[in-house]
Write a protein that holds these residues in place. Sequence first.
Motif, mmCIF file in Angstrom:
data_model
loop_
_atom_site.group_PDB
_atom_site.id
_atom_site.type_symbol
_atom_site.label_atom_id
_atom_site.label_comp_id
_atom_site.label_asym_id
_atom_site.label_seq_id
_atom_site.Cartn_x
_atom_site.Cartn_y
_atom_site.Cartn_z
ATOM 1 N N GLY A 14 0.801 -1.217 0.000
ATOM 2 C CA GLY A 14 0.000 0.000 0.000
ATOM 3 C C GLY A 14 0.834 1.267 0.000
ATOM 4 N N VAL A 15 2.134 1.127 -0.200
ATOM 5 C CA VAL A 15 3.037 2.275 -0.219
ATOM 6 C C VAL A 15 3.340 2.608 -1.678
ATOM 7 N N ARG A 16 3.233 3.871 -2.007
ATOM 8 C CA ARG A 16 3.384 4.329 -3.386
ATOM 9 C C ARG A 16 4.700 3.853 -4.018
ATOM 10 N N GLU A 17 5.775 3.898 -3.261
ATOM 11 C CA GLU A 17 7.081 3.517 -3.795
ATOM 12 C C GLU A 17 7.120 2.044 -4.192
ATOM 13 N N TYR A 18 6.553 1.191 -3.358
ATOM 14 C CA TYR A 18 6.538 -0.246 -3.667
ATOM 15 C C TYR A 18 5.597 -0.556 -4.823
ATOM 16 N N ILE A 19 4.528 0.211 -4.927
ATOM 17 C CA ILE A 19 3.621 0.027 -6.062
ATOM 18 C C ILE A 19 4.365 0.355 -7.352
ATOM 19 N N ARG A 20 5.164 1.426 -7.333
ATOM 20 C CA ARG A 20 5.962 1.796 -8.507
ATOM 21 C C ARG A 20 6.998 0.710 -8.821
ATOM 22 N N LEU A 21 7.665 0.201 -7.785
ATOM 23 C CA LEU A 21 8.642 -0.871 -7.980
ATOM 24 C C LEU A 21 7.972 -2.104 -8.571
ATOM 25 N N SER A 22 6.819 -2.467 -8.040
ATOM 26 C CA SER A 22 6.130 -3.651 -8.565
ATOM 27 C C SER A 22 5.712 -3.438 -10.013
ATOM 28 N N THR A 23 5.382 -2.188 -10.362
ATOM 29 C CA THR A 23 5.042 -1.886 -11.757
ATOM 30 C C THR A 23 6.259 -2.094 -12.658
ATOM 31 N N PHE A 24 7.417 -1.612 -12.219
ATOM 32 C CA PHE A 24 8.651 -1.812 -12.998
ATOM 33 C C PHE A 24 8.924 -3.299 -13.199
ATOM 34 N N LEU A 25 8.819 -4.063 -12.114
ATOM 35 C CA LEU A 25 9.119 -5.498 -12.191
ATOM 36 C C LEU A 25 8.105 -6.232 -13.063
ATOM 37 N N THR A 26 6.844 -5.855 -12.939
ATOM 38 C CA THR A 26 5.796 -6.483 -13.742
ATOM 39 C C THR A 26 5.981 -6.172 -15.222
ATOM 40 N N GLN A 27 6.291 -4.923 -15.536
ATOM 41 C CA GLN A 27 6.545 -4.549 -16.934
ATOM 42 C C GLN A 27 7.715 -5.338 -17.492
ATOM 43 N N ASN A 28 8.748 -5.515 -16.679
ATOM 44 C CA ASN A 28 9.908 -6.267 -17.128
ATOM 45 C C ASN A 28 9.540 -7.715 -17.425
ATOM 46 N N VAL A 29 8.710 -8.308 -16.586
ATOM 47 C CA VAL A 29 8.300 -9.701 -16.788
ATOM 48 C C VAL A 29 7.437 -9.832 -18.036
#
Length: 186
Positions: free
Chosen positions: A109-124
Motif C-alpha cells: 500500500g506504499v506508493r514507492e513499492y507500487i511503482r517498484l512492482s510496476t517496474f518489475l511487472t513490466q519487465n516480466v
Amino acid sequence: REFSGQIILDLIKRREFTVKARHMQTRKKKKKQEEKRKYPEILQKITLYLEAGLTVRAAVNKIAEDYEQKRKKGAKEHAAYEELLIAVREIRMGVSEGAAYEKFGKRTGVREYIRLSTFLTQNVKKGSTMLLQQLHEEAKEAEEMRMRNARKLCEEASTKLLLPMIMLLLVVMILIMFPAFSNVGV
C-alpha cells in the motif's frame, strides 16, 4: 439502576473499541513508515543483483532468502521484507511472476513499492531493457527521499528536546544562583 449500569457498560465498551482502533491505526502507520525506510535498501539490492547478471526473479529470490536466513538467526522482522517473502512464496506455488509482484505492491500500500512492482511487472511481461536505468533513477529518488525524511525526523527530535533542555538550564541556573544569593544575604 440497571439502566444506568447498562449505559456505563456501553460507554466502557465504546471507549475500549476506540482505543483498540486508535492502536491499530498507529500500528499501520508505523508499518508504512518502516516500509518506506526499507525501500531504498531493497531497491539497491535488486539493482545490485540485476547488475551482477541475475534475473529479476533470481534477484528477488536472493533477497527474500537472505532475509529469511537472518530471521532464523533472530534478526528483527521487517514488514517490507515479509511482503517480498510472501511474493516469492506465491511464485513458488504457481502464481505468475507478474501477478505476484502486483500483489506485493498492493499489499504494502506504499506508493514507492507500487511503482517498484510496476517496474518489475513490466519487465516480466514486456522484457523491458530499460529496467536497470529505471531502477537507478528510482534508487536516486529513494535516497533523496530518505535524506529528506531523516532531516524531518531530526527537526522533530530537536523540537521535542527543547523543553527538557530549558528545564535543565533552569536547574543549572538555580544551582549557580542559589549560593550567590545566599552569600549576599549573610
